[in-house]
Design a protein around this motif. Sequence first.
Motif, PDB file in Angstrom:
ATOM      1  N   SER A  83      -3.282  -0.226  -9.030  1.00 39.34           N
ATOM      2  CA  SER A  83      -3.698   1.052  -8.450  1.00 39.34           C
ATOM      3  C   SER A  83      -2.527   1.633  -7.681  1.00 39.34           C
ATOM      4  CB  SER A  83      -4.907   0.872  -7.532  1.00 39.34           C
ATOM      5  OG  SER A  83      -4.596   0.035  -6.454  1.00 39.34           O
ATOM      6  N   GLU A  84      -2.347   2.929  -7.880  1.00 36.90           N
ATOM      7  CA  GLU A  84      -1.294   3.630  -7.163  1.00 36.90           C
ATOM      8  C   GLU A  84      -1.871   4.450  -6.018  1.00 36.90           C
ATOM      9  OE1 GLU A  84       1.120   5.680 -10.022  1.00 36.90           O
ATOM     10  OE2 GLU A  84       1.205   3.897 -11.273  1.00 36.90           O
ATOM     11  N   ASP A  85      -3.143   4.717  -6.088  1.00 37.06           N
ATOM     12  CA  ASP A  85      -3.902   5.338  -5.010  1.00 37.06           C
ATOM     13  C   ASP A  85      -5.372   5.099  -5.329  1.00 37.06           C
ATOM     14  OD1 ASP A  85      -4.668   7.261  -6.931  1.00 37.06           O
ATOM     15  OD2 ASP A  85      -3.055   8.607  -6.337  1.00 37.06           O
ATOM     16  N   GLU A  86      -6.275   5.694  -4.561  1.00 35.80           N
ATOM     17  CA  GLU A  86      -7.695   5.462  -4.762  1.00 35.80           C
ATOM     18  C   GLU A  86      -8.204   6.032  -6.090  1.00 35.80           C
ATOM     19  OE1 GLU A  86      -6.794   7.402  -1.848  1.00 35.80           O
ATOM     20  OE2 GLU A  86      -6.301   5.511  -0.872  1.00 35.80           O
ATOM     21  N   LYS A  87      -7.522   7.036  -6.637  1.00 32.85           N
ATOM     22  CA  LYS A  87      -8.016   7.737  -7.822  1.00 32.85           C
ATOM     23  C   LYS A  87      -7.545   7.118  -9.135  1.00 32.85           C
ATOM     24  CE  LYS A  87      -8.114  12.017  -5.269  1.00 32.85           C
ATOM     25  NZ  LYS A  87      -7.502  13.309  -5.080  1.00 32.85           N
ATOM     26  N   PRO A 146       0.810  -1.219   0.000  1.00 34.47           N
ATOM     27  CA  PRO A 146       0.000   0.000   0.000  1.00 34.47           C
ATOM     28  C   PRO A 146       0.835   1.258   0.000  1.00 34.47           C
ATOM     29  CG  PRO A 146      -0.842  -1.591   1.568  1.00 34.47           C
ATOM     30  CD  PRO A 146       0.453  -2.135   1.056  1.00 34.47           C
ATOM     31  N   PRO A 147       0.442   2.241  -0.789  1.00 28.71           N
ATOM     32  CA  PRO A 147      -0.797   2.372  -1.549  1.00 28.71           C
ATOM     33  C   PRO A 147      -0.761   1.687  -2.918  1.00 28.71           C
ATOM     34  CG  PRO A 147       0.467   4.368  -1.803  1.00 28.71           C
ATOM     35  CD  PRO A 147       1.246   3.472  -0.881  1.00 28.71           C
ATOM     36  N   VAL A 148       0.365   1.075  -3.304  1.00 30.55           N
ATOM     37  CA  VAL A 148       0.446   0.391  -4.596  1.00 30.55           C
ATOM     38  C   VAL A 148      -0.102  -1.025  -4.454  1.00 30.55           C
ATOM     39  CG1 VAL A 148       1.981  -0.407  -6.408  1.00 30.55           C
ATOM     40  CG2 VAL A 148       2.453   1.753  -5.262  1.00 30.55           C
TER      41      VAL A 148
END
Length: 182
Positions: free
Chosen positions: A150-154, A127-129
């Motif tokens: 995903s690298e973050d929530e966005k 996390p966040p990856v």
Amino acid sequence: MMEMRVSFLLVLVPAVALADASTPDKPPAPTSLAVGDRAVTVGFGDDWKIHVRVAGGGDLVLEPAGQAYVGRDVLRVTAELAPNVAPVPLIKVSSRPEACADYWDVYVSIVDGVPREALGLYGLADPPVLSTSTVKFGRDGTAVVTQRTSEDEKLVRTRRTRYRFDGRVYVDVSKRSGSRSK
């Protein structure tokens, strides 16, 4: 009385330390599976690599996940038969060490007694990856691998890759190899 305790401990501590240092790490017992009329074992060898061995056939050596980051005592391997997912039986071998971010699942085909890496799925959980792979097998010898990163929530990227079984391994037959963001 206190002097006797101290001298007793001074004698005992080196003996325990020697016994602990002289016991080498032993790999866990391998998993045994029956693939058709062949016996297959999957486990760590003395070299601490994962060996898929076919009785009367070949040997496939796989590097365990996470070995650059963790000690041998937390390396893990599991193996199970993945029935009815391909034209030939496949063995799903998973390397998921404790306390390590990378992991993989490899599907191994056994054709004419020779184990081959038919399809590999690799992941990362740091996390966040987060990167995960899933596979859907078709009855016609096809497979679709979906990788979500995903690298973050966005920011989430999804990539699908199509494979076809060539009689021994899965071969990439994708027409395009692009990413799609959601």
